[in-house]
Design a protein around this motif. Structure first.
Motif, PDB file in Angstrom:
ATOM      1  N   GLU A 277      -1.644  28.521   4.800  1.00 17.55           N
ATOM      2  CA  GLU A 277      -0.380  28.224   4.148  1.00 17.55           C
ATOM      3  C   GLU A 277      -0.619  27.637   2.760  1.00 17.55           C
ATOM      4  O   GLU A 277      -1.623  26.967   2.512  1.00 17.55           O
ATOM      5  N   LEU A 278       0.369  27.873   1.874  1.00 20.76           N
ATOM      6  CA  LEU A 278       0.319  27.284   0.542  1.00 20.76           C
ATOM      7  C   LEU A 278       0.607  25.790   0.636  1.00 20.76           C
ATOM      8  O   LEU A 278       1.595  25.379   1.235  1.00 20.76           O
TER       9      LEU A 278
ATOM     10  N   TYR B  31      -4.445  26.237  -0.823  1.00 22.42           N
ATOM     11  CA  TYR B  31      -3.966  26.609   0.495  1.00 22.42           C
ATOM     12  C   TYR B  31      -4.752  25.817   1.533  1.00 22.42           C
ATOM     13  O   TYR B  31      -5.781  25.233   1.224  1.00 22.42           O
ATOM     14  N   ARG B  32      -4.271  25.853   2.762  1.00 18.67           N
ATOM     15  CA  ARG B  32      -5.035  25.264   3.850  1.00 18.67           C
ATOM     16  C   ARG B  32      -4.811  26.063   5.126  1.00 18.67           C
ATOM     17  O   ARG B  32      -3.801  26.750   5.288  1.00 18.67           O
ATOM     18  N   GLN B  33      -5.768  25.942   6.025  1.00 24.70           N
ATOM     19  CA  GLN B  33      -5.654  26.606   7.317  1.00 24.70           C
ATOM     20  C   GLN B  33      -6.132  25.653   8.388  1.00 24.70           C
ATOM     21  O   GLN B  33      -7.308  25.271   8.434  1.00 24.70           O
ATOM     22  N   ALA B  34      -5.198  25.262   9.240  1.00 26.51           N
ATOM     23  CA  ALA B  34      -5.516  24.384  10.364  1.00 26.51           C
ATOM     24  C   ALA B  34      -5.956  25.228  11.555  1.00 26.51           C
ATOM     25  O   ALA B  34      -5.622  26.418  11.635  1.00 26.51           O
ATOM     26  N   PRO B  35      -6.687  24.640  12.476  1.00 23.36           N
ATOM     27  CA  PRO B  35      -7.151  25.393  13.646  1.00 23.36           C
ATOM     28  C   PRO B  35      -5.996  26.048  14.388  1.00 23.36           C
ATOM     29  O   PRO B  35      -4.996  25.391  14.715  1.00 23.36           O
ATOM     30  N   GLY B  36      -6.112  27.348  14.617  1.00 25.68           N
ATOM     31  CA  GLY B  36      -5.098  28.078  15.359  1.00 25.68           C
ATOM     32  C   GLY B  36      -3.839  28.395  14.595  1.00 25.68           C
ATOM     33  O   GLY B  36      -2.866  28.895  15.178  1.00 25.68           O
TER      34      GLY B  36
ATOM     35  N   TYR C 177      -9.355  23.484   3.453  1.00 23.77           N
ATOM     36  CA  TYR C 177      -8.579  23.638   2.222  1.00 23.77           C
ATOM     37  C   TYR C 177      -9.281  24.630   1.303  1.00 23.77           C
ATOM     38  O   TYR C 177     -10.486  24.501   1.034  1.00 23.77           O
ATOM     39  N   TYR C 178      -8.488  25.593   0.830  1.00 28.00           N
ATOM     40  CA  TYR C 178      -9.022  26.667   0.007  1.00 28.00           C
ATOM     41  C   TYR C 178      -8.387  26.648  -1.381  1.00 28.00           C
ATOM     42  O   TYR C 178      -7.175  26.475  -1.523  1.00 28.00           O
TER      43      TYR C 178
END
Length: 112
Positions: A46-47, A37-42, A88-89
């Motif tokens: 998401e997968l 998964y990833r998470q962008a600033p703000g 990224y997770y």
């Protein structure tokens, strides 16, 4: 208990590549239940890549692979774009409805 440790993040210019790794320890039932998964600033997390599925935004550029002998999952990221900047997770859910395990994440910064 399951532990997930990501590595390989960093700073890269647009168009270049990076490979992320996620080393898992503990009781892993199936390495195919691991995904990225990833998470962008703000933005929401998401997968990015999982079992036979990729986010539309990364199709053709990212590839997930697995090494069962090492309990390690990789994410090969090619043609990186500014929009790929995110933490990224690595994620693992042993079965549907099971516990979610997360790594601490690795930061990927794409910038010119």
């Amino acid at each position: 208990q399951v532990q997930l440790v990501e590595s390989g993040g960093g700073y890269v210019q647009p168009g270049n590549s990076l490979r992320l790794s996620c080393a898992a320890s503990g009781r892993i039932i199936s390495i195919y239940a691991m995904d990225w998964y990833r998470q962008a600033p703000g933005k929401e997390r998401e997968l990015v890549a999982g079992w036979r599925k990729y986010a539309d935004s990364v199709k053709g550029r990212f590839t997930i692979s697995r090494d069962s002998a090492k309990n390690t999952v990789y994410l090969q990221m090619n043609s990186l774009q500014l929009e790929d900047t995110a933490v990224y997770y690595c994620h693992y859910r042993p079965y549907e409805g099971g516990v979610d395990y997360w790594g601490k994440g690795t930061l990927v910064t794409v910038s010119s």
